[in-house]
Design a protein around this motif. Structure first.
Motif, PDB file in Angstrom:
ATOM      1  N   LEU A  76     -57.460  17.181  10.521  1.00 54.78           N
ATOM      2  CA  LEU A  76     -57.268  16.945   9.227  1.00 54.78           C
ATOM      3  C   LEU A  76     -56.986  18.039   8.479  1.00 54.78           C
ATOM      4  N   GLN A  77     -57.926  19.029   8.709  1.00 50.56           N
ATOM      5  CA  GLN A  77     -58.142  20.265   7.893  1.00 50.56           C
ATOM      6  C   GLN A  77     -56.917  21.170   8.290  1.00 50.56           C
ATOM      7  N   THR A  78     -56.620  21.231   9.460  1.00 49.31           N
ATOM      8  CA  THR A  78     -55.358  21.973   9.887  1.00 49.31           C
ATOM      9  C   THR A  78     -54.127  21.574   9.087  1.00 49.31           C
ATOM     10  N   PHE A  79     -54.079  20.287   9.014  1.00 47.47           N
ATOM     11  CA  PHE A  79     -52.854  19.609   8.180  1.00 47.47           C
ATOM     12  C   PHE A  79     -52.656  20.176   6.788  1.00 47.47           C
ATOM     13  N   PHE A  80     -53.906  20.031   6.167  1.00 45.74           N
ATOM     14  CA  PHE A  80     -53.930  20.552   4.693  1.00 45.74           C
ATOM     15  C   PHE A  80     -53.794  22.171   4.705  1.00 45.74           C
ATOM     16  N   ARG A  81     -54.517  22.876   5.622  1.00 49.63           N
ATOM     17  CA  ARG A  81     -54.421  24.304   5.334  1.00 49.63           C
ATOM     18  C   ARG A  81     -53.267  24.763   5.961  1.00 49.63           C
ATOM     19  N   LEU A  82     -52.636  24.371   7.032  1.00 46.79           N
ATOM     20  CA  LEU A  82     -51.563  24.989   7.723  1.00 46.79           C
ATOM     21  C   LEU A  82     -50.230  24.218   7.680  1.00 46.79           C
ATOM     22  N   VAL A  83     -50.461  22.834   7.858  1.00 44.51           N
ATOM     23  CA  VAL A  83     -49.080  22.540   8.397  1.00 44.51           C
ATOM     24  C   VAL A  83     -48.312  22.031   7.097  1.00 44.51           C
ATOM     25  N   LEU A  84     -49.092  21.603   5.905  1.00 39.00           N
ATOM     26  CA  LEU A  84     -48.305  21.193   4.860  1.00 39.00           C
ATOM     27  C   LEU A  84     -47.874  22.585   4.079  1.00 39.00           C
ATOM     28  N   PRO A  85     -48.612  23.698   3.819  1.00 40.96           N
ATOM     29  CA  PRO A  85     -48.165  24.967   3.412  1.00 40.96           C
ATOM     30  C   PRO A  85     -46.894  25.209   4.143  1.00 40.96           C
ATOM     31  N   LEU A  86     -46.800  25.361   5.683  1.00 36.93           N
ATOM     32  CA  LEU A  86     -45.726  25.589   6.108  1.00 36.93           C
ATOM     33  C   LEU A  86     -44.355  24.941   5.690  1.00 36.93           C
ATOM     34  N   ALA A  87     -44.610  23.709   5.679  1.00 39.96           N
ATOM     35  CA  ALA A  87     -43.444  22.643   5.258  1.00 39.96           C
ATOM     36  C   ALA A  87     -43.192  22.513   3.901  1.00 39.96           C
ATOM     37  N   ARG A  88     -43.702  23.562   3.004  1.00 36.67           N
ATOM     38  CA  ARG A  88     -43.393  23.243   1.674  1.00 36.67           C
ATOM     39  C   ARG A  88     -41.986  23.473   1.212  1.00 36.67           C
ATOM     40  N   PRO A  89     -41.220  24.365   1.794  1.00 35.46           N
ATOM     41  CA  PRO A  89     -39.921  24.402   1.288  1.00 35.46           C
ATOM     42  C   PRO A  89     -39.142  22.855   1.600  1.00 35.46           C
ATOM     43  N   SER A  90     -39.443  22.443   2.623  1.00 34.83           N
ATOM     44  CA  SER A  90     -38.754  20.923   2.960  1.00 34.83           C
ATOM     45  C   SER A  90     -39.439  19.784   2.161  1.00 34.83           C
ATOM     46  N   LEU A  91     -40.669  19.966   1.810  1.00 36.25           N
ATOM     47  CA  LEU A  91     -41.218  18.987   0.883  1.00 36.25           C
ATOM     48  C   LEU A  91     -40.800  19.021  -0.523  1.00 36.25           C
ATOM     49  N   VAL A  92     -40.749  20.337  -1.002  1.00 27.58           N
ATOM     50  CA  VAL A  92     -40.238  20.349  -2.436  1.00 27.58           C
ATOM     51  C   VAL A  92     -38.673  20.099  -2.454  1.00 27.58           C
ATOM     52  N   ALA A  93     -38.004  20.115  -1.358  1.00 25.45           N
ATOM     53  CA  ALA A  93     -36.554  19.755  -1.214  1.00 25.45           C
ATOM     54  C   ALA A  93     -36.428  18.450  -1.420  1.00 25.45           C
ATOM     55  N   GLY A  94     -37.257  17.635  -0.524  1.00 29.46           N
ATOM     56  CA  GLY A  94     -37.355  16.367  -0.484  1.00 29.46           C
ATOM     57  C   GLY A  94     -37.635  15.556  -1.861  1.00 29.46           C
ATOM     58  N   VAL A  95     -38.856  16.126  -2.443  1.00 27.92           N
ATOM     59  CA  VAL A  95     -39.155  15.728  -3.727  1.00 27.92           C
ATOM     60  C   VAL A  95     -37.983  15.846  -4.956  1.00 27.92           C
ATOM     61  N   THR A  96     -37.599  16.988  -4.955  1.00 25.82           N
ATOM     62  CA  THR A  96     -36.464  17.257  -5.582  1.00 25.82           C
ATOM     63  C   THR A  96     -35.247  16.059  -5.560  1.00 25.82           C
ATOM     64  N   LEU A  97     -35.059  15.773  -4.436  1.00 22.89           N
ATOM     65  CA  LEU A  97     -33.958  14.802  -4.180  1.00 22.89           C
ATOM     66  C   LEU A  97     -34.169  13.580  -4.638  1.00 22.89           C
ATOM     67  N   ALA A  98     -35.735  13.156  -4.554  1.00 23.50           N
ATOM     68  CA  ALA A  98     -36.043  12.039  -5.145  1.00 23.50           C
ATOM     69  C   ALA A  98     -36.029  11.840  -6.580  1.00 23.50           C
ATOM     70  N   LEU A  99     -36.529  13.021  -7.168  1.00 23.84           N
ATOM     71  CA  LEU A  99     -36.644  13.107  -8.526  1.00 23.84           C
ATOM     72  C   LEU A  99     -35.092  13.000  -9.393  1.00 23.84           C
ATOM     73  N   LEU A 100     -34.106  13.995  -8.796  1.00 23.02           N
ATOM     74  CA  LEU A 100     -32.767  13.642  -9.042  1.00 23.02           C
ATOM     75  C   LEU A 100     -32.327  12.142  -9.021  1.00 23.02           C
ATOM     76  N   GLU A 101     -32.670  11.291  -8.126  1.00 15.04           N
ATOM     77  CA  GLU A 101     -32.171  10.077  -7.926  1.00 15.04           C
ATOM     78  C   GLU A 101     -32.820   9.206  -9.151  1.00 15.04           C
ATOM     79  N   ALA A 102     -34.408   9.448  -9.086  1.00 12.29           N
ATOM     80  CA  ALA A 102     -34.969   8.569 -10.246  1.00 12.29           C
ATOM     81  C   ALA A 102     -34.597   8.965 -11.727  1.00 12.29           C
ATOM     82  N   MET A 103     -34.087  10.251 -11.723  1.00  7.94           N
ATOM     83  CA  MET A 103     -33.664  10.748 -13.154  1.00  7.94           C
ATOM     84  C   MET A 103     -32.279   9.909 -13.660  1.00  7.94           C
ATOM     85  N   THR A 104     -31.368   9.781 -12.445  1.00 10.59           N
ATOM     86  CA  THR A 104     -30.173   9.337 -12.864  1.00 10.59           C
ATOM     87  C   THR A 104     -30.008   7.876 -13.101  1.00 10.59           C
ATOM     88  N   ASP A 105     -31.135   6.965 -12.384  1.00  6.12           N
ATOM     89  CA  ASP A 105     -30.964   5.673 -12.741  1.00  6.12           C
ATOM     90  C   ASP A 105     -31.545   4.977 -14.080  1.00  6.12           C
TER      91      ASP A 105
END
Lengths: 563, 351
Positions: free
Chosen positions: A192-221
């Protein structure tokens, strides 16, 4: 003619120069098509109508801005938590049903937020079956928190939009190599520690991209938030435009909203940093899956079941049962059948036309950027595909003023030249609506076409030329056969997006051109849930096509991912 | 002098400040295999693209069989030049079978004639049995042979081959280059082959043109290039050459590893740099010798030694595999060419 008498070789040189000029101009023209409406929109802000702003500011504007920000925040938190959490669960652990949830958790993407919205409204509202049952069991005092609120809207959007984050996070986790993960474990971190300290930060670009897509959808609705009485900017524009019939105020509001949307895209770029979505080419061993045992495995299964049930099974089941109920009722069934067919034909014709236009323009754009790889060409492409980040209502407003200017120009030119007043040719016609669709979904078409174009190397084109093929024959025999799958995929994606689109459609659709999505919205707004079920179900089923495509892509990107 | 199939005169092409072709003038004779040799970035691939019509020269004339393909007022498009091109990555069309790929250049043939011609060229490259396969189902060598067959099918005036063997492993490269040469010769097709591999150039070329920074430095038979390099660049690029300094004396050119029996009419006292290769240098172990073995490369039949001389200069020496000396061994070093050696004015780098 002068040309025919000159040498054919001179003609060839001129043709080459002309072709080069054409291909360097075309992407810029496409970009202009997208940029001009937005520039005209912003130009309106330079001459604001004072009293309109004073009135808006005094009434709905502060509430709209506050609610929009709240919605963004809520959707970001929910989609990030659900998306990355579920993705980690199915990537790193094995539990009953984990292989099914792996793909099933993407399915909610096929349900448009406004469909989800009215299903939840019908189910959890005071008069809905859930509260009625609870009251029957526990007496009249029992009450759930009011679903008709900002919280309800955020919950519904979070449930339908989390798959954007889930899909990208899952891909990012899969391509992380097990060696970095194991190294952290060897240094004494728990999983679990590894997930928060390593896996999530490494995936940051993808996470940001995914959240952005979700926000753009929420905004247009605008429909979902309207069902839930939660006025956001998108809802406000439609309200001012249609309810108050004040187009000028709606246009100025759209211009303000445009800055909102652009801010999100800029923040995304900043957060993503120099990292990329994917690091392709590295075929390393994936993080080893751990088989969960005891209560943990059932907890995992229960969590996935709950989310999947709430986000997909519940709306699907309710839509199916309503549709069956409505069709088995003879009185409504006949009306429904005749009206329904008309909506389907209109919607499909509209979506197909928009898809074909978008793919053809994407083809021109892709070929144009290929032929001049300079910074200028890239900028033109980026501008031409920025419509995905713009809310539908903003595009509608921009298209409206652009088309109006074209109409005025044609009108005055025609009057001074021929003395005939042709009237408004484009305003209120199908052209404006198609224009808005193409602007909004150009990125979808372009990405498909462009990624298939990569298969045609420049050497292939040149080999074909030296074998005696003219540029036209090269296009026909080499390009088209290789990119037709990409073109078809792009067209399918645009088709589905157009079918689901609501804000731009409702603002620009000419009288008599109502689509399935509009019909759904209008019926749901009247609380006619049963009648709204059939068009909704149609949209969801067709909407499953791109989701299937996504799943195939996801699987190809991770060979052996379903071990 | 044999008939020419292609001639370039005064071709210039610059990309900004980077010269890709500088005053290039050369002829290709009928049936000849001309190799264009040079380091990467010297402009040799650009020259092929200019000849095929995929690029337009800034200046100069290209003509084929007496017909002007490109000059100040003329530009024949690539599809009308009858010059086909084979790429390093073969550029086969992935959606067509071998047969369809080869037939691509024959759209005006009648069906029967087309099938016959495709069969002919596939036989030529010994691939008739894979005619129905797709490119990705073939090995790298087979793919390159299909690319050659496709280029030969329309009976072009000239075939251009752009580093056709670079993507292949060494054994296959050698086998394929011999085969390509045989096919071209059997067909009587004129060709230009571009490579950066001097061994390949010397092995397959009827003539070799050495290009450097856009300029053709020398054209000649492989042996001439090897024996009498026209420039220091050619000497270095062709045949792994070392340089040692020398001074002209009445009896010959004196160097630190012996006096060469040649003065070439130079005045006594002239300082020169002499191009000397491994087969021109003899070494014998001697504890008092002025040379020191730096390294040994065992190539199978021979050992190539790198030896540091008293002056610090390094020369290579080719020795039988039976002579094994460890690093640090002191040796006597003697220049024993048995033939004339090329020289260049001392210190002046370039020409």
């Amino acid at each position: 003619m002068e040309l025919s008498s000159s040498l054919s070789t001179v003609r060839a040189r001129r043709a080459t120069a002309a072709r080069r000029l054409l291909w360097s101009t075309l992407p810029v023209m496409v970009a202009a098509m997208v940029v001009v409406p937005m520039v005209l929109l912003v130009a309106r802000l330079l001459h604001p109508t004072g009293e309109v702003w004073a009135q808006l500011w005094g009434t709905i504007l502060p509430e709209m801005i506050r609610n929009t920000l709240l919605l963004m925040l809520g959707v970001a938190v929910i989609t990030l938590a659900l998306g990355s959490g579920l993705a980690w669960l199915v990537t790193a652990y094995r539990f009953p049903g984990s292989r099914i949830f792996d793909w099933a958790l993407i399915l909610p993407l096929a349900v448009p937020t406004y469909v989800m919205g009215f299903v939840y409204m019908a189910t959890f509202d005071f008069a809905g079956p859930v509260q009625t049952t609870l009251r029957a069991w526990f007496g009249a005092d029992i009450a759930l928190p009011n679903i008709r609120s900002g919280g309800g809207a955020i919950l519904v959007m979070g449930l339908t939009l989390y798959p954007y984050v889930y899909f990208l996070a899952r891909a990012a986790f899969r391509e992380q190599s097990s060696s970095t993960f194991d190294a952290a474990r060897a240094m004494g971190y728990t999983r679990l520690q590894t997930f928060f300290r390593l896996v999530l930060p490494l995936a940051r670009p993808s996470l940001v991209a995914g959240v952005t897509l979700a926000l753009l959808e929420a905004m247009t609705d605008f429909a979902t938030v309207r069902f839930f009485n939660f006025r956001t900017m998108s809802e406000g524009i439609v309200h001012v435009w249609q309810g108050m019939m004040n187009r000028d105020a709606a246009i100025e509001l759209s211009a303000l909203f445009l800055f909102f949307a652009l801010t999100i895209v800029i923040v995304e770029r900043l957060l993503r940093g120099r990292a990329r979505y994917y690091q392709p080419g590295r075929r390393t061993r994936q993080i080893t899956r751990v088989t969960l045992v005891g209560w943990r495995k059932w907890a995992a299964t229960a969590t996935c079941t709950a989310i999947f049930g709430a986000a997909f099974l519940l709306p699907a089941a309710r839509l199916v049962s309503w549709t069956v109920g409505d069709l088995s009722n003879v009185a409504t069934a006949n009306v429904l059948k005749t009206v329904y067919l008309g909506y389907v034909v209109r919607t499909f014709a509209l979506a197909a036309t928009a898809a074909v236009i978008a793919v053809l323009i994407a083809l021109i754009l892709a070929q144009g950027t290929r032929m001049n790889t300079g910074r200028f060409g890239r900028a033109a492409t980026r501008l031409a595909t920025m419509g995905y980040a713009l809310p539908g209502a903003v595009i509608a407003a921009g298209v409206l003023i652009t088309v109006a200017i074209i109409d005025r120009t044609v009108m005055s030119a025609s009057e001074s030249l021929f003395g005939i007043n042709p009237g408004l040719l484009l305003t209120g016609s199908i052209v404006g609506l198609l224009y808005a669709y193409v602007v909004r979904f150009m990125a979808v078409a372009y990405n498909s076409v462009e990624s298939s174009m990569v298969k045609v190397t420049p050497n292939m084109e040149e080999a074909a030329r030296t074998l005696g093929a003219t540029p036209g024959r090269v296009m026909w025999r080499v390009h088209l056969p290789l990119i037709k799958v990409g073109m078809a995929a792009g067209a399918a994606l645009v088709f589905v997006d157009v079918m689901k689109e609501l804000p731009a459609t409702i603002l620009l659709a000419p009288f008599g051109m109502e689509t399935l999505s509009m019909w759904t919205y209008m019926l749901a707004a009247e609380s006619l849930w049963e009648s709204a079920a059939l068009p909704s179900l149609t949209i969801v089923i067709v909407g499953l096509i791109p989701v299937m495509l996504l799943m195939r892509v996801g699987r190809m990107a991770t060979p052996g991912g379903n071990q | 002098m044999a008939e020419t199939i292609l001639s370039l005169s005064g071709i210039e092409k610059h990309y900004g400040n980077i010269p890709a072709a500088v005053d290039v003038t050369l002829d290709v004779r009928v049936g000849e295999l001309l190799v264009l040799l040079g380091p990467s970035g010297c402009g040799k691939s650009t020259l092929l693209r200019l000849i095929s019509g995929l690029e337009t020269p800034d200046q100069g004339t290209i003509s084929s069989n007496g017909r002007v393909l490109s000059d100040a007022s003329t530009l024949v498009p690539p599809e009308e030049r009858k010059i086909s091109l084979v790429f390093q990555d073969n550029a086969l069309f992935p959606h067509m079978t071998v047969c369809d790929n080869v037939a691509f250049g024959l759209p005006k043939h009648k069906a029967g004639a087309r099938t016959r011609r495709v069969g002919e060229v596939l036989d030529m490259v010994r691939l008739a049995d894979v005619a129905g396969r797709y490119p990705h189902e073939l090995s790298g060598g087979q793919q390159q042979r299909v690319a050659l067959a496709r280029a030969l099918a329309p009976q072009p005036a000239l075939v251009l081959l752009d580093e056709p063997f670079s993507d292949l492993d060494r054994t296959l490269r050698i086998a394929l280059r011999d085969e390509v040469r045989e096919v071209l010769k059997a067909n009587g097709t004129s060709a230009i082959l571009v490579t950066h591999d001097q061994e390949e150039a010397l092995a397959v070329g009827d003539r070799v043109a050495v290009q450097n920074a856009g300029r053709i430095e020398q054209i000649g038979a492989p042996e001439d290039l090897f024996k009498t390099p026209a420039s220091r660049f050619v000497a270095e690029f062709v045949g792994e050459t070392d340089f040692i300094t020398g001074e002209v004396t009445p009896t010959g050119i004196r160097t630190e590893i012996g006096t060469l029996d040649q003065t070439d009419g130079m005045p006594v006292g002239t300082a020169v740099d002499i191009a000397i290769r491994a087969d021109d240098v003899a070494i014998t172990p001697d504890p008092n010798g002025p040379g020191t073995v730096v390294s040994r490369t065992f190539t199978g039949m021979q050992n190539v030694y790198r030896v540091r001389l008293a002056s610090g200069a390094i020369v290579r020496s080719l020795q039988p595999h039976t002579l094994v000396l460890t690093e640090g061994t002191h040796v006597q070093v003697r220049a024993a060419p048995g033939h004339h050696l090329a020289w260049f004015p001392a210190g002046a780098y370039g020409n």
